[in-house]
Design a protein around this motif. Structure first.
Motif: not given
Lengths: 264, 264
Positions: A150-164
């Motif tokens: 879950l941590y790794i999945a939410l890290l990827i999610n965080a990178l998506a926000i950073a990308l945005a």
């Protein structure tokens, strides 16, 4: 689709190789920058350890949980900087008119503007962050594999926000030529995520979670690892990042429509 | 004297020309201040204590540090290195002005502009946040703190100038400045009071110039030092100013012998 991805990966690789060569033209400069980044990491870590030695807990977090959050912040911050370093060079392309060439080539101008060469000098901090995540996790203990996933999945999610956020900055740059301060404002705000955002008072904590989603980028992945995150927040995090990503891409297209190519 | 006043006026004109740039810079400064303010507010509860600081003293330190950073750290003389590496220095060497006084006047213009905005912003923050601020009423401490800040302005000027002189030997002037900024950020005392560091480390810091930039003037303002300690501190800072002045003069003279006006 696969062919397209391969093409972009190849372009990214070639541009990263060129940017790396440029970075190492002055080995002295490259070494100093790496040392500087490591010192900055070490000094803030020292600050956290001093806090820990005097208070033992910051709000409801133990010192190793705080270090884990700090290392998570560095992972998100450095990974986005590593891949999206071209955004920091984007102003030059707009004011010099070189951006016109991005538009005429058979490449997505957005992908070209985002991934036009990674910064190899960020790699040592990335590795250091991983080391501190593993070390602090081992000190926190009670690690379960679902929480790690879950941590790794939410890290990827965080990178998506950073990308945005970076796409948003590019859009602002196209419209106003102002990039340098905008990107640094984004980074200054994310600095608040070096510590869990729920230690801040309301309404700041709420703003940092839902309006400027620093909390979703850093605190929420860390809390998922600690096993103290509600499922609703996981869903909300994914929803917010999707909204941010869609809105930023739309804004980019809107900015492109208003691009006047005045510098060329 | 007239020409230096004109330089100060030019800095103001330049800053008001690029208004958005300056406004975003001030926004960044305030974001950094708020990050530290809310962090310490979270760490020290209303009736709590951290080392020799209660919440009121610590928040006064952080807000006072923001004002003092504006007075001492804001500067223009970071451009010395670029002048040397791009050959622009030649333009100044042939003019009837003192190159050191030219940059000092630029610094004064920059500081004056930043101070006027900082006073306005800090007043607004006081009205919004209503922090438990410690007001020093003893005129002795106020005068001594002002003297310390005055000495610190010169201390920072020579440190900053010295870093720029690297340009005589290497075109890589930003890498050493990056390290310098990191050292100043952590060791001048803008993020936290230096006396929360472990005692042996703090004892070493007492003899470094960074300590006298922000930490020492604030410590004097807070009235936490005896008169003898204050006089000792002012003497140490003054000696550092003298040492740095001599080093800068020496390095400048050596550098000029190597200067080839490359880039012109």
């Amino acid at each position: 689709m696969v062919g397209k991805i391969k093409k972009y990966l190849k372009i990214w690789w070639i541009m990263t190789a060129k940017v790396t060569q440029t970075a190492f033209v002055s080995r002295f400069g490259a070494a100093i920058f790496i040392i500087g980044k490591i010192l900055r990491f070490a000094f803030f870590l020292m600050f956290l350890l001093i806090l820990g030695s005097k208070t033992h807990r910051v709000a409801d977090y133990s010192i190793f949980q705080i270090i884990f959050v700090f290392a998570t912040f560095n992972i998100v911050d450095t990974t986005s900087q590593f891949f999206l370093r071209e955004v920091y060079r984007f102003r030059y392309y707009v004011v010099s008119g070189e951006f016109d060439y991005f538009l005429t080539k058979p490449l997505s101008p957005l992908i070209r503007s985002l991934f036009g060469g990674s910064d190899i000098l960020d790699l040592p901090i990335l590795l250091l962050s991983v080391v501190f995540i593993v070390y602090s996790a081992s000190q926190i203990g009670n690690i379960s594999s679902p929480f790690v996933f879950l941590y790794i999945a939410l890290l990827i999610n965080a990178l998506a926000i950073a990308l945005a956020m970076h796409i948003l900055v590019l859009g602002i740059g196209v419209m106003t030529t102002e990039i340098d301060h905008t990107i640094m404002i984004y980074r200054d705000i994310t600095q608040m995520g070096r510590l869990p955002v729920d230690i801040y008072r309301e309404p700041l904590s709420w703003i940092l979670t839902f309006i400027i989603p620093v909390g979703i980028m850093i605190t929420i992945p860390a809390k998922s690892f600690f096993g103290i995150l509600s499922p609703q927040l996981v869903v909300l995090s994914l929803f917010i990042s999707a909204i941010f990503l869609i809105a930023s891409i739309r804004f980019w297209h809107f900015a492109l429509k208003n691009y006047t190519s005045v510098s060329s | 004297m007239k020409k230096y006043i004109l330089i100060i006026k030019n800095v103001w004109s330049e800053m008001t020309t690029y208004r958005l740039n300056f406004a975003l810079w001030r926004l960044r400064v305030n974001l950094q201040l708020l990050t530290m303010y809310f962090l310490w507010l979270a760490i020290i509860p209303t009736s709590g204590q951290f080392g020799s600081y209660n919440q009121s003293l610590m928040l006064t330190y952080i807000l006072g540090g923001a004002l003092l950073s504006t007075v001492i750290i804001s500067s223009r003389s970071y451009g010395v290195g670029d002048h040397i590496t791009q050959g622009d220095l030649s333009n100044y060497l042939i003019r009837p002005i003192n190159y050191f006084a030219f940059w000092f006047a630029q610094d004064l213009g920059d500081k004056a502009m930043n101070i006027s905005f900082a006073i306005f912003e800090l007043t607004a923050l006081f009205l919004i946040l209503k922090p438990p601020f410690f007001i020093q009423t003893d005129p002795t401490f106020l005068i001594l703190a002002a003297i310390c800040a005055f000495v610190a302005v010169f201390l920072y000027f020579f440190l900053n100038f010295l870093i720029g002189l690297v340009g005589f030997w290497s075109p890589e002037v930003w890498a050493p400045r990056f390290i310098f900024i990191i050292l100043i950020t952590f060791f001048a005392g803008g993020l936290f009071p230096l006396d929360i560091l472990p005692a042996p480390l703090y004892e070493i810091f007492k003899y470094l110039p960074f300590t006298y930039l922000i930490y020492f003037p604030l410590k004097v303002y807070l009235g936490q030092l005896y008169l003898q300690q204050i006089l000792q501190g002012i003497a140490t800072a003054a000696i550092w100013v003298l040492i740095l002045y001599l080093i800068v003069k020496f390095v400048w003279n050596r550098g000029l012998k190597l200067y080839t006006a490359y880039g012109r």
